[in-house]
Design a protein around this motif. Structure first.
Motif, PDB file in Angstrom:
ATOM      1  N   PRO A  97      19.283  26.430 -19.467  1.00  0.00           N
ATOM      2  CA  PRO A  97      19.774  25.212 -18.809  1.00  0.00           C
ATOM      3  C   PRO A  97      19.167  25.015 -17.429  1.00  0.00           C
ATOM      4  O   PRO A  97      18.932  25.988 -16.698  1.00  0.00           O
ATOM      5  N   LEU A  98      18.923  23.759 -17.092  1.00  0.00           N
ATOM      6  CA  LEU A  98      18.319  23.425 -15.805  1.00  0.00           C
ATOM      7  C   LEU A  98      19.145  23.972 -14.645  1.00  0.00           C
ATOM      8  O   LEU A  98      18.591  24.364 -13.614  1.00  0.00           O
ATOM      9  N   GLU A  99      20.440  24.009 -14.792  1.00  0.00           N
ATOM     10  CA  GLU A  99      21.290  24.539 -13.730  1.00  0.00           C
ATOM     11  C   GLU A  99      20.937  25.984 -13.414  1.00  0.00           C
ATOM     12  O   GLU A  99      20.885  26.383 -12.246  1.00  0.00           O
ATOM     13  N   ARG A 100      20.688  26.786 -14.440  1.00  0.00           N
ATOM     14  CA  ARG A 100      20.315  28.185 -14.225  1.00  0.00           C
ATOM     15  C   ARG A 100      18.917  28.293 -13.622  1.00  0.00           C
ATOM     16  O   ARG A 100      18.663  29.142 -12.758  1.00  0.00           O
ATOM     17  N   VAL A 101      18.014  27.450 -14.082  1.00  0.00           N
ATOM     18  CA  VAL A 101      16.652  27.441 -13.540  1.00  0.00           C
ATOM     19  C   VAL A 101      16.678  27.093 -12.056  1.00  0.00           C
ATOM     20  O   VAL A 101      16.011  27.728 -11.233  1.00  0.00           O
TER      21      VAL A 101
END
Length: 366
Positions: A300-304
């Motif tokens: 997920p982009l949030e983790r990236v």
């Protein structure tokens, strides 16, 4: 030494003179003293020039009381040793100094002053300072290594092991007769351990204790858990003995069983949750930070964004909830935020706004 190197050396010498005068006249407050310590730790050249200034100042004090060692006599001896022009490197060290002795003469004075290095702890290299470990016996010093935001550090230890520190990380290391103890208090560290059968290598990090069996492994503190990844060899992982000392885990409840991990295995240790279960991972991907890379595979982009925020000079924010779960794959350089921004802008219906304080990633409604 070329002209550019001479100019750099001259600038360092001038800074050393200014620091020496301020320190010698006791004009440094706590903040300035810390700044001086930081300046000295930046490079061994800073240490050498500061000691050179100190040595010259000492000889000048002697010159004031002994006519045989007047300033004129000292400079005469220096010129006799080296016919080259005397270059001004410390123009503001002491009011009466207007020229610098030859390099050969300075080397001798620095050698005489070198014993002072031991007392002020200046033989340590970059990002290292001596401290007193809170659990060490009285008089036994430890070393503390630390990195700032976006900074990384590699250092070969006294036993020939190699320490790598990631961004915003700190470790304290104490070597004793029977063990080598490392306390990771922040961030992430990678260890390439030189095996010593009679002296264990132990790492305490958050809720976990790692005992090396001759290997290379990675330890990362994440919020309330500790993640241990083995790259080569084997380690034994168990709950940290610090928990018992802090009263969070009694000796009766502390489990005696530890978990052994091999290459490409990872374990997450969380306080109050033991035994933890190892999982198979790609250790090279976990340690991509050693190559200054971040690797993602449908995450997920949030983790990236959270991973990039460990290195980026300004934080990435995702105010649009729907974008936080957007799956991202790729290999990105930790020190190339511009390339990552260009990648985000290439995504469909994604808008990236860069302000002086943050990077906002939102849904493009146009």
């Amino acid at each position: 030494m070329n002209l550019n190197e001479e100019q750099i050396r001259a600038a360092i010498a001038e800074q050393a003179g200014e620091w020496f005068v301020a320190n010698d006249e006791e004009r440094l407050d706590a903040r300035d003293s810390a700044a001086l310590a930081g300046w000295l730790k930046t490079s061994p050249v800073h240490v050498e020039e500061f000691l050179g200034v100190s040595a010259i100042a000492r000889d000048l004090r002697e010159a004031r009381t002994d006519p045989a060692y007047s300033l004129e006599a000292i400079l005469a001896r220096a010129r006799a040793e080296d016919d080259s022009p005397v270059r001004t490197l410390w123009p503001r060290v002491i009011g009466s100094i207007r020229s610098r002795p030859s390099r050969g003469w300075l080397t001798a004075t620095v050698a005489m002053a070198a014993c002072g290095v031991l007392s002020i702890g200046l033989l340590l290299s970059w990002n290292v300072r001596p401290i007193q470990h809170p659990s060490a016996p009285e008089g036994i010093a430890a070393l503390r290594f630390e990195t700032r935001h976006g900074e990384q550090l590699s250092h070969r230890l006294a036993d020939n092991s190699v320490l790598h520190l990631n961004t915003d990380s700190a470790v304290t290391i104490r070597y004793g007769k029977n063990e080598r103890l490392v306390l990771l208090t922040a961030g992430q560290a990678d260890f390439e351990v030189a095996h010593e059968p009679d002296r264990a290598f132990r790492v305490i990090a958050g809720s976990a204790e790692v005992v090396d069996l001759g290997t290379k492994f990675d330890v990362r503190l994440e919020h309330d858990s500790t993640v241990v990844t083995v790259v080569e060899g084997r380690v034994v992982v168990g709950p940290s003995p610090m928990l018992e000392k802090l009263g969070t885990n009694s000796s009766q409840n502390r489990p005696s069983r530890s978990v052994s991990l091999g290459a490409d295995q990872q374990i997450r240790v969380t306080e109050g949750e033991w035994p933890a279960t190892p999982v198979a991972v790609d250790a090279q991907r976990t340690t991509a930070w050693l190559r200054r890379e971040i690797v993602f595979d449908h995450e997920p982009l949030e983790r990236v964004a959270a991973e990039f925020n460990r290195y980026a000079p300004k934080p990435i924010e995702i105010p649009t909830p729907a974008l936080r779960n957007l799956q991202i794959s790729g290999v990105f350089a930790t020190d190339d935020i511009e390339a990552f921004i260009a990648f985000l802008r290439s995504l469909k219906n994604v808008r990236v706004e860069v302000t002086p304080t943050r990077i906002r990633v939102s849904r493009d409604e146009a």
